[in-house]
Motif scaffolding. Structure first.
Motif, mmCIF file in Angstrom:
data_model
loop_
_atom_site.group_PDB
_atom_site.id
_atom_site.type_symbol
_atom_site.label_atom_id
_atom_site.label_comp_id
_atom_site.label_asym_id
_atom_site.label_seq_id
_atom_site.Cartn_x
_atom_site.Cartn_y
_atom_site.Cartn_z
ATOM 1 N N SER A 1 -58.868 -2.776 6.655
ATOM 2 C CA SER A 1 -58.788 -2.501 5.222
ATOM 3 C C SER A 1 -59.106 -3.733 4.383
ATOM 4 O O SER A 1 -59.116 -3.668 3.158
ATOM 5 C CB SER A 1 -57.385 -2.022 4.855
ATOM 6 O OG SER A 1 -57.088 -0.817 5.517
ATOM 7 N N LEU A 2 -59.356 -4.830 5.060
ATOM 8 C CA LEU A 2 -59.563 -6.087 4.344
ATOM 9 C C LEU A 2 -60.830 -6.069 3.495
ATOM 10 O O LEU A 2 -60.833 -6.529 2.351
ATOM 11 C CB LEU A 2 -59.619 -7.230 5.356
ATOM 12 C CG LEU A 2 -59.056 -8.579 4.946
ATOM 13 C CD1 LEU A 2 -57.743 -8.440 4.202
ATOM 14 C CD2 LEU A 2 -58.887 -9.446 6.179
ATOM 15 N N VAL A 3 -61.899 -5.535 4.055
ATOM 16 C CA VAL A 3 -63.164 -5.529 3.321
ATOM 17 C C VAL A 3 -63.050 -4.750 2.005
ATOM 18 O O VAL A 3 -63.398 -5.278 0.945
ATOM 19 C CB VAL A 3 -64.319 -5.002 4.199
ATOM 20 C CG1 VAL A 3 -65.558 -4.716 3.355
ATOM 21 C CG2 VAL A 3 -64.654 -6.018 5.273
ATOM 22 N N PRO A 4 -62.525 -3.522 2.012
ATOM 23 C CA PRO A 4 -62.345 -2.828 0.729
ATOM 24 C C PRO A 4 -61.355 -3.516 -0.205
ATOM 25 O O PRO A 4 -61.575 -3.536 -1.414
ATOM 26 C CB PRO A 4 -61.839 -1.440 1.121
ATOM 27 C CG PRO A 4 -61.690 -1.422 2.586
ATOM 28 C CD PRO A 4 -62.333 -2.622 3.159
ATOM 29 N N LEU A 5 -60.290 -4.093 0.340
ATOM 30 C CA LEU A 5 -59.330 -4.798 -0.510
ATOM 31 C C LEU A 5 -59.996 -5.970 -1.223
ATOM 32 O O LEU A 5 -59.825 -6.169 -2.422
ATOM 33 C CB LEU A 5 -58.157 -5.314 0.332
ATOM 34 C CG LEU A 5 -57.051 -4.319 0.645
ATOM 35 C CD1 LEU A 5 -56.092 -4.893 1.672
ATOM 36 C CD2 LEU A 5 -56.294 -3.947 -0.623
ATOM 37 N N ASP B 1 -46.868 -2.597 -1.832
ATOM 38 C CA ASP B 1 -46.606 -4.027 -1.925
ATOM 39 C C ASP B 1 -47.745 -4.843 -1.320
ATOM 40 O O ASP B 1 -48.139 -5.880 -1.833
ATOM 41 C CB ASP B 1 -45.308 -4.385 -1.182
ATOM 42 C CG ASP B 1 -44.096 -3.815 -1.888
ATOM 43 O OD1 ASP B 1 -44.234 -3.402 -3.060
ATOM 44 O OD2 ASP B 1 -43.020 -3.757 -1.268
ATOM 45 N N GLN B 2 -48.249 -4.305 -0.215
ATOM 46 C CA GLN B 2 -49.282 -5.049 0.486
ATOM 47 C C GLN B 2 -50.576 -5.150 -0.321
ATOM 48 O O GLN B 2 -51.141 -6.233 -0.453
ATOM 49 C CB GLN B 2 -49.557 -4.357 1.821
ATOM 50 C CG GLN B 2 -49.947 -5.305 2.908
ATOM 51 C CD GLN B 2 -49.848 -4.638 4.261
ATOM 52 O OE1 GLN B 2 -50.270 -3.503 4.458
ATOM 53 N NE2 GLN B 2 -49.292 -5.351 5.221
ATOM 54 N N VAL B 3 -51.044 -4.039 -0.837
ATOM 55 C CA VAL B 3 -52.313 -4.070 -1.575
ATOM 56 C C VAL B 3 -52.164 -4.887 -2.858
ATOM 57 O O VAL B 3 -53.136 -5.481 -3.342
ATOM 58 C CB VAL B 3 -52.836 -2.654 -1.930
ATOM 59 C CG1 VAL B 3 -53.082 -1.849 -0.674
ATOM 60 C CG2 VAL B 3 -51.904 -1.924 -2.862
ATOM 61 N N SER B 4 -50.942 -4.943 -3.365
ATOM 62 C CA SER B 4 -50.718 -5.648 -4.630
ATOM 63 C C SER B 4 -51.032 -7.134 -4.532
ATOM 64 O O SER B 4 -51.297 -7.789 -5.535
ATOM 65 C CB SER B 4 -49.262 -5.473 -5.074
ATOM 66 O OG SER B 4 -49.000 -4.104 -5.305
ATOM 67 N N SER C 1 -48.107 -0.669 7.684
ATOM 68 C CA SER C 1 -48.929 -1.797 7.252
ATOM 69 C C SER C 1 -50.399 -1.427 7.374
ATOM 70 O O SER C 1 -50.770 -0.581 8.180
ATOM 71 C CB SER C 1 -48.651 -3.017 8.138
ATOM 72 O OG SER C 1 -49.605 -4.042 7.903
ATOM 73 N N LEU C 2 -51.212 -2.064 6.565
ATOM 74 C CA LEU C 2 -52.654 -1.932 6.742
ATOM 75 C C LEU C 2 -53.068 -2.937 7.802
ATOM 76 O O LEU C 2 -52.344 -3.878 8.095
ATOM 77 C CB LEU C 2 -53.380 -2.253 5.430
ATOM 78 C CG LEU C 2 -53.074 -1.340 4.242
ATOM 79 C CD1 LEU C 2 -53.744 -1.881 2.981
ATOM 80 C CD2 LEU C 2 -53.547 0.079 4.511
ATOM 81 N N ALA D 1 -55.878 0.349 -7.200
ATOM 82 C CA ALA D 1 -55.632 0.545 -5.775
ATOM 83 C C ALA D 1 -54.828 1.827 -5.642
ATOM 84 O O ALA D 1 -53.726 1.925 -6.167
ATOM 85 C CB ALA D 1 -54.866 -0.639 -5.200
ATOM 86 N N LEU D 2 -55.416 2.796 -4.999
ATOM 87 C CA LEU D 2 -54.726 4.071 -4.847
ATOM 88 C C LEU D 2 -54.018 4.112 -3.503
ATOM 89 O O LEU D 2 -54.626 3.853 -2.458
ATOM 90 C CB LEU D 2 -55.733 5.226 -4.951
ATOM 91 C CG LEU D 2 -55.156 6.652 -4.813
ATOM 92 C CD1 LEU D 2 -55.985 7.619 -5.657
ATOM 93 C CD2 LEU D 2 -55.110 7.128 -3.373
#
Length: 431
Positions: free
Chosen positions: A50-54, A105-108, A45-46, A69-70
């Motif tokens: 990683s929230l700020v870049p997401l 899945d998470q970044v999506s 999991s992130l 999102a790479l």
RNA sequence: GGAGGGGUUCCCGAGUGGCCAAAGGGAUCAGACUGUAAAUCUGACGCGAAAGCUUCGGUGGUUCGAAUCCACCCCCCUCCA
């Protein structure tokens, strides 16, 4: 700067450095552009780091640009040395592959895949690296990198200069891999902007250089500041460890509580960093908080906004439900169903057989994860800091577990809500 | 290869034969004060309910008794070659 987007980001304090600053605003204003940000699978999991870049990807998308999102299926196998003090342990390919799926899945959830020409995509750098031969890589890519320049990068300098640390060729090569990603995305998707944390500056500029050398294209880079707290402690940690984005690791309730506990000195900055609220609206909150006595409203807004972004309306509702039950008055009002709901909502809970009660309260609460050691429970008991369904348990009752968790004391015959200290709750269900 | 300095409880860092589960600081936990904040103050802080058990890089040894002395080994740092 003429770009509205950049002005907003600037106002939020989200811009640390820009590569190609003079041309970037006009480029962004000239149409829907493609940008990317990488996320390496270093766990399943992130975390909130990683929230700020997401959210940044989403901000660009809202401004009409196309985010990629790479997920670093390849780079995750190598390990980024940037500003890391020590060489890292390699994870096995199958483990990393499993993490890649989770992270994808998470970044999506943070970007929109149905936004016309600005529709997001998720890419995996393993797709364009796994079939490249070593010789091709060295001849076609490696040739463009000067070791002299690479060892000058601030991000690896300490590893190279400091005695006793060192850096393996593997990690040293990371920068080249990430640079290749940028160049490849430029070729495949017309991607000309990479964003990332401030620690990624060296990797990003490396990619900009390679893109120019390989394809003759100008590319841009933008980094975000490291999130810091006013008291100097590390952002994103709690007593119980890292705050993860995965609800299985950090429940929406715990997540909500994390943001609710933000220090006054940080909360307005965090609103700018972690929410999509307008900067003017945030300034208004700050102003009205300054005028009122007592508790500011900002933490509540922050917790609500961020929890909704990460866990959705349902996650937020669950978090608020628990918070209301525990902190705003009488939990006696909870119905039998509510207790079951609390458990579902992510309140720490365990099921204990009445016939197999531990010998002591210290044992019971330690095993439930409420305290690190029996000493801490002892201390809390001695200060009336342990409440079982609202009734304080004493140190003298330590060995009288059955009395404290008596049938009479139970709610609905089986529930015991135990509080240790001000904030730690645990629900015991007796069977 | 030579010379010197180190490895102590989560971290930093005292301690050089018994009074040492080991100073002090940080982190952490709890209490007071508050706003589920900050700051401050108080207490706890190897494990254990207790009896007691286990620690000071590792292994042996000296001693009634070792983190402290001896031997060997492992690792780190600084300078020289």
């Amino acid at each position: 700067m003429s770009s509205e987007l950049l002005k907003d980001l600037e106002a939020r304090g989200l811009i640390f450095q820009i590569a190609g600053e003079a041309e970037l605003p006009a480029w962004l204003d000239g149409g829907s552009r493609t940008l990317y940000c990488g996320f390496d699978p270093t766990a399943d999991s992130l975390h909130i780091g990683s929230l700020v870049p997401l959210l940044m990807l989403r901000r660009f998308q809202l401004a009409g640009h196309k985010p990629l999102a790479l997920v670093g299926g390849a780079t995750g196998l190598i390990g980024d040395p940037s500003f890391k003090a020590q060489e890292r342990q390699l994870n096995t390919p199958d483990v990393v592959a499993g993490w890649v799926d989770k992270i994808r899945d998470q970044v999506s959830k943070f970007i929109d895949f149905d936004a016309g020409e600005a529709s997001a995509e998720v890419v995996n750098n393993l797709d364009w690296t796994e079939d490249v031969s070593v010789l091709d890589f060295l001849r076609d890519i490696g040739k463009h990198f000067s070791v002299n320049a690479m060892i000058q990068k601030e991000s690896v300098k300490q590893r190279i200069e400091r005695e006793g640390s060192g850096i393996s060729f593997t990690e040293f090569s990371y920068m080249i891999l990430q640079s290749y990603d940028f160049a490849e995305l430029n070729k495949r998707h017309g991607c000309s902007l990479q964003i990332g944390g401030s620690d990624q500056w060296g990797n990003i500029t490396g990619g900009i250089d390679l893109t120019r050398r390989l394809h003759g294209n100008q590319a841009f880079g933008l980094t975000m500041p490291l999130i810091t707290k006013s008291d100097g402690t590390k952002f994103g940690k709690t007593e119980s460890g890292t705050v993860w984005l995965d609800p299985a690791r950090t429940s929406p309730y715990a997540f909500y509580q994390f943001w609710l506990g933000t220090a006054d000195a940080d909360v307005y900055n965090f609103l700018r960093f972690f929410t999509f609220l307008d900067v003017d609206a945030i300034a208004e909150i700050e102003r009205s908080d300054a005028e009122r006595q007592g508790r500011p409203a900002a933490q509540g807004v922050l917790a609500e906004e961020v929890t909704r972004i990460v866990h959705g309306d349902e996650g937020l509702a669950a978090a608020v439900r628990i918070t209301d039950a525990l902190f705003s008055g009488s939990f006696e009002a909870l119905s039998e169903d509510d207790f079951g709901q609390l458990r579902q909502d992510g309140l720490p809970a365990s099921t204990v057989a009445r016939a197999e009660l531990p010998e002591t309260l210290t044992q019971m609460l330690t095993e439930a994860g409420m305290a690190a050691s029996g000493k801490q429970v002892k201390d809390a008991l001695g200060r009336d800091a342990v409440l079982v369904n609202g009734v304080a348990a004493s140190w003298a009752q330590n060995a009288a577990v059955a009395d404290v968790f008596s049938q009479d004391a139970a709610r609905f015959g089986r529930f015991y809500l135990v509080r240790l200290g001000k904030k730690k709750y645990h629900l015991f269900e007796m069977v």
